[in-house]
Write an enzyme that holds these catalytic residues in place. Structure first.
Site, short mmCIF file in Angstrom:
data_model
loop_
_atom_site.label_atom_id
_atom_site.label_comp_id
_atom_site.label_asym_id
_atom_site.label_seq_id
_atom_site.Cartn_x
_atom_site.Cartn_y
_atom_site.Cartn_z
N ASP A 12 0.83 -1.21 0.00
CA ASP A 12 0.00 0.00 0.00
C ASP A 12 0.87 1.26 0.00
O ASP A 12 0.56 2.24 -0.68
CB ASP A 12 -0.94 -0.04 1.22
CG ASP A 12 -1.64 -1.38 1.31
OD1 ASP A 12 -2.29 -1.75 0.32
OD2 ASP A 12 -1.51 -2.06 2.34
N HIS A 54 -4.79 -3.24 6.29
CA HIS A 54 -4.58 -3.53 4.87
C HIS A 54 -5.94 -3.88 4.27
O HIS A 54 -6.32 -5.04 4.14
CB HIS A 54 -3.60 -4.70 4.69
CG HIS A 54 -3.56 -5.17 3.26
ND1 HIS A 54 -3.07 -4.40 2.24
CD2 HIS A 54 -3.98 -6.32 2.67
CE1 HIS A 54 -3.18 -5.05 1.09
NE2 HIS A 54 -3.75 -6.22 1.33
#
Ligand code: NAX
Length: 326
Positions: free
Chosen positions: A161, A189
């Site tokens: 990410d 996440h």
């Protein structure tokens, strides 16, 4: 030459495993002077073990000078024996019509077993990186099973990410990714994560000043980073694999490099308003013997609201799996 590191990889015959193992064996994760022994773990199903054999044959065919041994197994006791690092990639994918709570519980069972096996059989000081989803909560469950291996040795991956956010900012500003610094991921996440653009720098200037488009940063940017996994599936017909493996190389390498500041999901101690018992993506500074969370970064009202939303999701995941926490 150093003594070889023993590195366990679960889900070794899966698509991330296929993109990962060759990079570990070539020295990209632990460096060009560090031999490794790969302990590859798969489920006890003929198809998976057969595929794992094929991967091992290809690793042989690379004649990597740093690869000093391989273990192929479906037995966690053998797979985690004496390992210095455990990379927990394998998990059960979400099936059609499956509820998120069921996914959390089914995967939770895997991480209860693996946490116990690591605690019983890994080397003292073994470090663990969880990739299999839901990664934050799986790390929390696995770590809760351990008495010998401390929770601070466990982490979950939010580095993909961070890398995605860095690349999106670079594209938007028309600069190279190396011109973008200090972009960190807070929280889960999952699409609720917060890529903290207000802290980022582009060529040493605040990213919001360089981009000059608050609505884009608060809207499209956060959404693109948060939903990038789904966009990759829609485009490729399969989930992120090479980029996930690349992120894990970054995650582990930076956890072995004192002074590096990077995004890692670790056990919260209440920083930035996260519940003290959830595992949250946070900026950490690698130290000689572990990491420390970088504290006291400024948060405005938008950032505080985003962190609250992702914290709420992590708390609700924790409640769903509460009976698995030891
Ligand atoms: P694949 O389905 O290709 O491979 C998973 C492999 O794990 C399979 O070979 C399966 O047999 C094995 N496995 C399942 N349970 C196991 C167990 N108990 N012990 C050992 N092996 C086991 O999935 P892949 O694309 O490789 O993704 C693996 C995991 O990474 C998934 O949970 C996925 O959601 C997660 N991801 C996490 C990311 C992150 O940033 N944290 C990003 C990429 C990825 O989506």
């Amino acid at each position: 030459m150093n003594a070889p590191l023993r590195v366990a990889v679960t889900g070794a015959a899966g698509q991330i495993g296929y993109a990962l193992l060759f990079r570990i064996a070539s020295g990209q994760m632990f460096g060009p002077d560090q031999p490794v022994i790969l302990q590859m773990i798969e489920i006890p199903v003929d198809k998976a073990l057969q595929a794992l054999k094929g991967v091992a044959m290809e690793l042989d065919d690379c004649a990597f000078p740093l690869l000093q041994g391989m273990v192929l197994t479906s037995d966690p006791t053998e797979g985690f024996k004496d390992v210095d690092w455990a990379l927990l990639v394998g998990s059960k994918p979400r099936g059609p019509g499956m509820e998120r709570a069921d996914l959390l519980k089914d995967n939770g069972k895997i991480f209860v077993g693996q946490g116990k096996a690591i605690d019983d059989h890994a080397a003292d000081g073994c470090r663990v990186a969880v990739v299999g989803n839901p990664a934050n909560t799986n790390a929390m469950i696995g770590a809760s099973q351990c008495r010998r291996i401390p929770a601070t040795n466990w982490s979950a991956m939010v580095r993909l990410d961070q890398n995605r956010a860095q690349s999106q900012l670079a594209n938007k500003a028309g600069v190279q990714t190396s011109d973008v610094e200090d972009i960190y991921i807070f929280g889960n996440h999952s699409p609720t994560m917060f890529p903290a653009f207000h802290l980022a720098k582009i060529n040493n200037k605040p990213a919001p000043d360089v981009i000059g488009d608050k609505a884009y940063l608060e809207g499209e940017f956060c959404e693109t980073v948060g939903k990038r996994g789904a966009a990759i599936i829609a485009a490729r017909g399969a989930s992120s694999a090479a980029s996930a493996a690349n992120a894990l190389v970054d995650h582990v390498r930076d956890l072995c490099t004192p002074g590096k500041i990077h995004s890692v999901a670790v056990k919260s101690e209440g920083q930035y308003g996260f519940h003290p018992d959830v595992w949250a993506g946070l900026p950490v500074r690698t130290t000689a013997d572990g990491y420390e969370v970088v504290e006291d970064l400024s948060m405005d009202a938008f950032a505080t609201a985003k962190i609250k939303a992702t914290n709420d999701e992590l708390v609700s995941e924790r409640e769903t799996v509460a009976e698995m926490l030891d």
